[in-house]
Design a protein around this motif. Structure first.
Motif, PDB file in Angstrom:
ATOM      1  N   MET A   1       0.832  -1.186   0.000  1.00 10.32           N
ATOM      2  CA  MET A   1       0.000   0.000   0.000  1.00 10.32           C
ATOM      3  C   MET A   1       0.877   1.249   0.000  1.00 10.32           C
ATOM      4  O   MET A   1       1.932   1.263   0.597  1.00 10.32           O
ATOM      5  N   LYS A   2       0.385   2.276  -0.628  1.00 14.02           N
ATOM      6  CA  LYS A   2       1.114   3.529  -0.740  1.00 14.02           C
ATOM      7  C   LYS A   2       0.941   4.379   0.519  1.00 14.02           C
ATOM      8  O   LYS A   2      -0.148   4.480   1.063  1.00 14.02           O
ATOM      9  N   GLN A   3       2.033   4.989   0.977  1.00 18.79           N
ATOM     10  CA  GLN A   3       2.023   5.883   2.134  1.00 18.79           C
ATOM     11  C   GLN A   3       1.431   7.224   1.717  1.00 18.79           C
ATOM     12  O   GLN A   3       1.807   7.779   0.696  1.00 18.79           O
ATOM     13  N   ASP A   4       0.493   7.774   2.490  1.00 18.77           N
ATOM     14  CA  ASP A   4      -0.100   9.086   2.229  1.00 18.77           C
ATOM     15  C   ASP A   4       0.601  10.109   3.108  1.00 18.77           C
ATOM     16  O   ASP A   4       0.388  10.158   4.307  1.00 18.77           O
ATOM     17  N   ASP A   5       1.458  10.944   2.524  1.00 16.61           N
ATOM     18  CA  ASP A   5       2.251  11.905   3.286  1.00 16.61           C
ATOM     19  C   ASP A   5       1.427  13.070   3.813  1.00 16.61           C
ATOM     20  O   ASP A   5       1.920  13.859   4.611  1.00 16.61           O
ATOM     21  N   ARG A   6       0.185  13.203   3.393  1.00 15.81           N
ATOM     22  CA  ARG A   6      -0.666  14.297   3.869  1.00 15.81           C
ATOM     23  C   ARG A   6      -1.305  13.980   5.216  1.00 15.81           C
ATOM     24  O   ARG A   6      -1.881  14.840   5.850  1.00 15.81           O
ATOM     25  N   TYR A   7      -1.215  12.768   5.670  1.00 15.65           N
ATOM     26  CA  TYR A   7      -1.862  12.320   6.901  1.00 15.65           C
ATOM     27  C   TYR A   7      -0.814  12.240   8.003  1.00 15.65           C
ATOM     28  O   TYR A   7       0.274  11.723   7.786  1.00 15.65           O
ATOM     29  N   GLY A  12      -1.313   3.034   5.106  1.00 13.69           N
ATOM     30  CA  GLY A  12      -0.829   1.865   4.389  1.00 13.69           C
ATOM     31  C   GLY A  12      -0.504   0.733   5.343  1.00 13.69           C
ATOM     32  O   GLY A  12      -1.155   0.559   6.378  1.00 13.69           O
ATOM     33  N   GLU A  13       0.491  -0.035   4.994  1.00 17.41           N
ATOM     34  CA  GLU A  13       0.858  -1.194   5.815  1.00 17.41           C
ATOM     35  C   GLU A  13       1.349  -0.781   7.198  1.00 17.41           C
ATOM     36  O   GLU A  13       1.068  -1.455   8.185  1.00 17.41           O
ATOM     37  N   LEU A  14       2.081   0.338   7.278  1.00 19.41           N
ATOM     38  CA  LEU A  14       2.538   0.824   8.588  1.00 19.41           C
ATOM     39  C   LEU A  14       1.362   1.204   9.478  1.00 19.41           C
ATOM     40  O   LEU A  14       1.342   0.905  10.669  1.00 19.41           O
ATOM     41  N   GLY A  15       0.371   1.865   8.897  1.00 26.53           N
ATOM     42  CA  GLY A  15      -0.813   2.246   9.654  1.00 26.53           C
ATOM     43  C   GLY A  15      -1.604   1.034  10.119  1.00 26.53           C
ATOM     44  O   GLY A  15      -2.079   0.980  11.253  1.00 26.53           O
ATOM     45  N   ALA A  16      -1.759   0.064   9.242  1.00 28.43           N
ATOM     46  CA  ALA A  16      -2.489  -1.159   9.605  1.00 28.43           C
ATOM     47  C   ALA A  16      -1.765  -1.892  10.727  1.00 28.43           C
ATOM     48  O   ALA A  16      -2.398  -2.407  11.647  1.00 28.43           O
ATOM     49  N   LYS A  76      -6.554   2.819   3.202  1.00 28.92           N
ATOM     50  CA  LYS A  76      -5.311   3.486   3.554  1.00 28.92           C
ATOM     51  C   LYS A  76      -4.898   3.204   4.981  1.00 28.92           C
ATOM     52  O   LYS A  76      -3.792   3.460   5.366  1.00 28.92           O
ATOM     53  N   ALA A  77      -5.818   2.719   5.802  1.00 28.18           N
ATOM     54  CA  ALA A  77      -5.522   2.533   7.230  1.00 28.18           C
ATOM     55  C   ALA A  77      -4.688   1.321   7.469  1.00 28.18           C
ATOM     56  O   ALA A  77      -4.624   0.383   6.774  1.00 28.18           O
TER      57      ALA A  77
END
Length: 77
Positions: A1-7, A12-16, A76-77
């Motif tokens: 999954m792509k990291q969203d730098d605006r959040y 992505g995977e780190l968030g999950a 994205k989560a």
């Protein structure tokens, strides 16, 4: 999954992975509080900010087939 730098928090995977760790830590207290507040079969529940849906799935089991759980699980989560 792509990291969203605006959040601010990792997505992505780190968030999950972060949400999985938090669920492991807080799951017993979350379930206890929701049951104490009167969660029961047949209820309609909205899980706002549900992340990967761990709590949403548990809520669905608690309200059963006669209840509803509304949640938007982010990819994205």
């Amino acid at each position: 999954m792509k990291q969203d730098d605006r959040y601010t928090l990792a997505t992505g995977e780190l968030g999950a992975h972060r949400l999985s760790i938090l669920n492991t830590i807080h799951k017993p207290y979350t379930e206890f509080l929701l049951q104490r507040f009167g969660l029961e079969p047949g209820m309609v529940v909205a899980d706002i900010g549900c992340g990967t849906g761990n709590v949403s799935n548990w809520l669905a089991q608690q309200v059963g087939y006669s209840g509803w759980v509304f949640a938007r699980i982010s990819h994205k989560a």
